[in-house]
Design a protein around this motif. Structure first.
Motif, short mmCIF file in Angstrom:
data_model
loop_
_atom_site.label_atom_id
_atom_site.label_comp_id
_atom_site.label_asym_id
_atom_site.label_seq_id
_atom_site.Cartn_x
_atom_site.Cartn_y
_atom_site.Cartn_z
N GLY A 236 -36.96 35.86 33.28
CA GLY A 236 -37.18 37.14 32.62
C GLY A 236 -38.29 37.06 31.60
O GLY A 236 -38.60 35.98 31.07
N ILE A 237 -38.91 38.20 31.32
CA ILE A 237 -39.97 38.30 30.33
C ILE A 237 -39.64 39.48 29.41
O ILE A 237 -39.25 40.54 29.90
N GLY A 238 -39.80 39.27 28.12
CA GLY A 238 -39.57 40.35 27.16
C GLY A 238 -40.69 40.41 26.15
O GLY A 238 -41.27 39.38 25.78
N LEU A 239 -41.00 41.60 25.69
CA LEU A 239 -42.07 41.82 24.71
C LEU A 239 -41.59 42.86 23.72
O LEU A 239 -40.94 43.84 24.10
N ASP A 240 -41.89 42.65 22.44
CA ASP A 240 -41.54 43.66 21.44
C ASP A 240 -42.62 43.66 20.36
O ASP A 240 -43.22 42.63 20.05
N ILE A 241 -42.84 44.83 19.80
CA ILE A 241 -43.78 45.01 18.70
C ILE A 241 -43.11 45.92 17.67
O ILE A 241 -42.41 46.86 18.04
N VAL A 242 -43.30 45.61 16.40
CA VAL A 242 -42.67 46.38 15.33
C VAL A 242 -43.65 46.54 14.18
O VAL A 242 -44.44 45.63 13.89
N GLU A 243 -43.61 47.69 13.54
CA GLU A 243 -44.49 47.95 12.40
C GLU A 243 -43.92 47.29 11.15
O GLU A 243 -42.74 47.43 10.84
N LEU A 244 -44.78 46.56 10.44
CA LEU A 244 -44.34 45.85 9.24
C LEU A 244 -43.83 46.79 8.16
O LEU A 244 -42.84 46.49 7.49
N ASN A 245 -44.48 47.95 8.00
CA ASN A 245 -44.03 48.85 6.93
C ASN A 245 -42.64 49.40 7.22
O ASN A 245 -41.87 49.66 6.29
N ARG A 246 -42.29 49.57 8.48
CA ARG A 246 -40.92 50.02 8.84
C ARG A 246 -39.90 48.96 8.45
O ARG A 246 -38.86 49.25 7.85
N ILE A 247 -40.18 47.69 8.77
CA ILE A 247 -39.27 46.59 8.43
C ILE A 247 -39.18 46.44 6.91
O ILE A 247 -38.08 46.27 6.37
N ALA A 248 -40.31 46.53 6.21
CA ALA A 248 -40.30 46.42 4.74
C ALA A 248 -39.46 47.53 4.12
O ALA A 248 -38.68 47.28 3.19
N ARG A 249 -39.61 48.74 4.63
CA ARG A 249 -38.85 49.87 4.11
C ARG A 249 -37.34 49.66 4.30
O ARG A 249 -36.54 49.84 3.38
N LEU A 250 -36.94 49.22 5.49
CA LEU A 250 -35.52 48.96 5.76
C LEU A 250 -34.99 47.82 4.91
O LEU A 250 -33.88 47.88 4.39
N ASP A 251 -35.79 46.77 4.75
CA ASP A 251 -35.38 45.60 3.97
C ASP A 251 -35.27 45.95 2.48
O ASP A 251 -34.33 45.53 1.81
N ASN A 252 -36.21 46.73 1.97
CA ASN A 252 -36.19 47.10 0.55
C ASN A 252 -35.06 48.06 0.23
O ASN A 252 -34.54 48.07 -0.88
N ARG A 253 -34.68 48.86 1.21
CA ARG A 253 -33.62 49.84 1.00
C ARG A 253 -32.26 49.16 0.85
O ARG A 253 -31.43 49.60 0.05
N ASN A 254 -32.04 48.09 1.64
CA ASN A 254 -30.71 47.48 1.65
C ASN A 254 -30.80 46.04 2.17
O ASN A 254 -31.24 45.84 3.30
N ALA A 255 -30.33 45.08 1.38
CA ALA A 255 -30.35 43.67 1.78
C ALA A 255 -29.49 43.42 3.01
O ALA A 255 -29.68 42.43 3.72
N LYS A 256 -28.56 44.30 3.30
CA LYS A 256 -27.70 44.12 4.47
C LYS A 256 -28.51 44.18 5.77
O LYS A 256 -28.10 43.62 6.78
N PHE A 257 -29.66 44.86 5.74
CA PHE A 257 -30.51 44.90 6.93
C PHE A 257 -30.89 43.49 7.35
O PHE A 257 -30.68 43.10 8.50
N ARG A 258 -31.43 42.70 6.42
CA ARG A 258 -31.84 41.33 6.79
C ARG A 258 -30.64 40.48 7.17
O ARG A 258 -30.74 39.61 8.02
N GLU A 259 -29.48 40.75 6.57
CA GLU A 259 -28.28 39.99 6.90
C GLU A 259 -27.76 40.32 8.30
O GLU A 259 -27.07 39.50 8.91
N ARG A 260 -28.08 41.49 8.82
CA ARG A 260 -27.70 41.86 10.20
C ARG A 260 -28.67 41.28 11.22
O ARG A 260 -28.33 41.16 12.40
N ILE A 261 -29.89 40.92 10.76
CA ILE A 261 -30.93 40.43 11.67
C ILE A 261 -31.02 38.90 11.66
O ILE A 261 -31.12 38.27 12.71
N LEU A 262 -30.98 38.29 10.48
CA LEU A 262 -31.24 36.86 10.34
C LEU A 262 -29.96 36.03 10.28
O LEU A 262 -29.01 36.40 9.59
N SER A 263 -29.96 34.88 10.96
CA SER A 263 -28.86 33.92 10.86
C SER A 263 -28.87 33.30 9.47
O SER A 263 -29.82 33.48 8.70
N GLU A 264 -27.84 32.55 9.16
CA GLU A 264 -27.78 31.88 7.85
C GLU A 264 -28.98 30.96 7.65
O GLU A 264 -29.58 30.93 6.57
N MET A 265 -29.34 30.21 8.69
CA MET A 265 -30.48 29.30 8.58
C MET A 265 -31.79 30.08 8.40
O MET A 265 -32.64 29.72 7.58
#
Length: 118
Positions: free
Chosen positions: A4-33
């Motif tokens: 299988g092949i997968g491709l994704d692109i995301v706008e940095l300002n969208r991610i920054a906005r979500l991350d700045n709004r609530n730290a839970k966003f990064r906790e839903r995306i990133l593992s502990e490591m």
């Protein structure tokens, strides 16, 4: 043989906005490591890292053919960099047979995943 092949692109300002709004966003995306690595970064580099991991995990789920959902959520997937900087995929704590590449510009992050048959 390629599974299988997968491709994704995301706008940095969208991610920054979500991350700045609530730290839970990064906790839903990133593992502990991944969170530990994220915390060592500063400024714009944090956004690049978070957006790159987000894109890589989306690309992985697309390569699997499942998308993000009950069978494959963000925390099931981990992208850990080797000492050389090469990113390596893990799914349910097991190395994935395949390849991932992550890139970013000033405005977007993108990732591509190629899964190989075992």
């Amino acid at each position: 043989m390629i599974q299988g092949i997968g491709l994704d692109i995301v706008e940095l300002n969208r991610i920054a906005r979500l991350d700045n709004r609530n730290a839970k966003f990064r906790e839903r995306i990133l593992s502990e490591m991944e969170l530990r690595v994220y915390e060592t970064l500063s400024g714009h580099r944090k956004t690049e890292y978070l957006a790159g991991r987000f894109a890589a995990k989306e690309a992985f789920s697309k390569a699997r053919g499942t998308g993000i959902g009950a069978d494959c959520n963000f925390l099931d997937i981990e992208v850990i960099s080797e000492a050389s900087g090469r990113p390596v995929l893990y799914f349910h704590d097991q190395p994935v047979q395949g390849f991932v590449t992550i890139t970013h510009t000033q405005t977007v992050a993108a990732a591509q995943v190629v899964l190989m048959e075992s």
